[in-house]
Design an enzyme around this catalytic site. Sequence first.
Site, PDB file in Angstrom:
ATOM      1  N   GLY A 229       0.815  -1.215   0.000  1.00 39.34           N
ATOM      2  CA  GLY A 229       0.000   0.000   0.000  1.00 39.34           C
ATOM      3  C   GLY A 229       0.844   1.258   0.000  1.00 39.34           C
TER       4      GLY A 229
ATOM      5  CG  ASP B 186       1.671  -0.760  10.376  1.00 36.06           C
ATOM      6  OD1 ASP B 186       0.503  -0.722   9.968  1.00 36.06           O
ATOM      7  OD2 ASP B 186       2.615  -0.187   9.787  1.00 36.06           O
TER       8      ASP B 186
ATOM      9  NE  ARG C  48      -2.258  -5.581   9.448  1.00 40.87           N
ATOM     10  CZ  ARG C  48      -1.252  -4.832   9.051  1.00 40.87           C
ATOM     11  NH1 ARG C  48      -1.043  -3.675   9.613  1.00 40.87           N
ATOM     12  NH2 ARG C  48      -0.452  -5.244   8.104  1.00 40.87           N
TER      13      ARG C  48
HETATM   14  C1  S3P Z   1       2.935   3.917   6.290  1.00 39.57           C
HETATM   15  C2  S3P Z   1       1.807   4.458   6.831  1.00 39.57           C
HETATM   16  C3  S3P Z   1       0.783   3.663   7.534  1.00 39.57           C
HETATM   17  C4  S3P Z   1       1.277   2.256   7.901  1.00 39.57           C
HETATM   18  C5  S3P Z   1       2.030   1.625   6.767  1.00 39.57           C
HETATM   19  C6  S3P Z   1       3.237   2.469   6.395  1.00 39.57           C
HETATM   20  C7  S3P Z   1       3.897   4.812   5.618  1.00 39.57           C
HETATM   21  O1  S3P Z   1      -0.339   3.519   6.695  1.00 39.57           O
HETATM   22  O2  S3P Z   1       0.195   1.433   8.272  1.00 39.57           O
HETATM   23  O3  S3P Z   1       2.475   0.335   7.129  1.00 39.57           O
HETATM   24  O4  S3P Z   1       5.052   4.383   5.373  1.00 39.57           O
HETATM   25  O5  S3P Z   1       3.545   5.955   5.320  1.00 39.57           O
HETATM   26  P1  S3P Z   1      -1.523   4.645   6.663  1.00 39.57           P
HETATM   27  O6  S3P Z   1      -0.968   5.883   6.109  1.00 39.57           O
HETATM   28  O7  S3P Z   1      -2.580   4.055   5.769  1.00 39.57           O
HETATM   29  O8  S3P Z   1      -1.977   4.756   8.087  1.00 39.57           O
END
Ligand code: S3P
Length: 445
Positions: free
Chosen positions: A100, A326, A357
């Site tokens: 993501g 996380d 989750r």
């Molecule tokens: C991340 C932001 C978080 C986190 C992901 C890494 C990042 O997600 O859960 O593992 O590196 O910016 P969200 O921005 O959707 O909260």
Amino acid sequence: MIHAGQAEPATARTAGPLSGQLRVPGDKSISHRSLMFGGLASGVTRITGLLEGEDVLATGRAMGAMGARIERDGKAWVITGTGNGCLLQPEAPLDFGNAGTGCRLTMGLAGVYDMETTFSGDASLSRRPMGRVLDPLRRIGVQVRAAEGDRLPVTLHGPKTAAPIEYRVPVPSAQVKSAVLLAGLNTPGITTVIEPVMTRDHTEKMLAGFGAHLEVATDEDGARVIRLEGQPVLTGRDIDVPGDPSSAAFPLVAALLVPGSDIVIENVLMNPTRTGVILTLQEMGGQIDIVNWRDAGGEDVADLRVRHSELKGITVPPDRAPSMIDEYPVLAVAASFAEGETLMEGLDELRVKESDRLSATANGLKANGVDCVEGETSLLVRGTPGGRGLGGGTVETHLDHRIAMAFLTMGLASQKPVAIDDAAMIATSFPEFMGLMRGLGANIE
Ligand code: S3P
């Protein structure tokens, strides 16, 4: 639900105490950004300590497809960037697999270019909401084609000249904040992002390190206001990626739960936007000594000495969620062994991670005899000190690496073994997990 390859079931059982020293791999958030910003900057960026997990490698391939040169030099990675504003149109869709962060940040970075870029991913990523990034991009003038519900695959085409926006991030998400800021890199004028709740600040810190001009202020309501000057010259630099606190959380909780354990996890990133789980476990009675604090290239790092502890349940404040978002699956595992109840609130964002989750965690706990209550945005866990009667179940991991590692951690301390349906996704963030845990004395096969 399985990934394209073969599912790899695994089982964890109790063994003797965990002992020894270890280093977890580089921080995933910083690793993604190192490849992205190095790939964009003029000149050479040399990265040591990069997480070589599948998620991060997908980001590297995407930057390569847009013109960056990425090579390995022994243990280091050497990136020759395109220069800001000079990404090339990729010839094929950019496939981000399970990642993501890589996908959403690259949408911001490349989506504003006057070129066509297509984004795809695996079954898990294709279910995750992309509207949170596509909405601000539309306001900047980006043309968007997306699958139903603003899901992948997504094709973006930026305008001739992008328009800077002021954007109030509607959900506490570093990915959304970062996507808008990265869009601002190729947009003339000032891009402003307002985040009512502070999230991890790696994008701001690292962009400044590459030479971008950002101002960060707090408005009268306490919101963080970030102003980025568009079209900066970015210059390559050396980066040493500290150990990932989100990966460290697994051996950390394992050592707290397994009687007699005493381990040291070295070189862990201690950025305060990431350390909520350490604070929470200390409040639960966990013996975690933070030693050897030092500065490593602009980020605090430290070593964590962790000893077996009798934990007690607490209420985790909802405003702490962004600093440990996380870590809730493994915190819930720790809570299963604590005296009394642990209440975790403000967990809305857990529903849209690599899996839902919140329900994956609750179902995994229930399958292993834990008394818990899944609320819409909360989780209540009633603990069983010593793990008596716990375990004996098989957990569905739903293509989620952190669900897999959390429940293997549980099996190391519960009375009966804990099985998971698939350990393959662990390679996305922590390929060394099995080897490092076995090196401490864990029984996982
Ligand atoms: C991340 C932001 C978080 C986190 C992901 C890494 C990042 O997600 O859960 O593992 O590196 O910016 P969200 O921005 O959707 O909260």
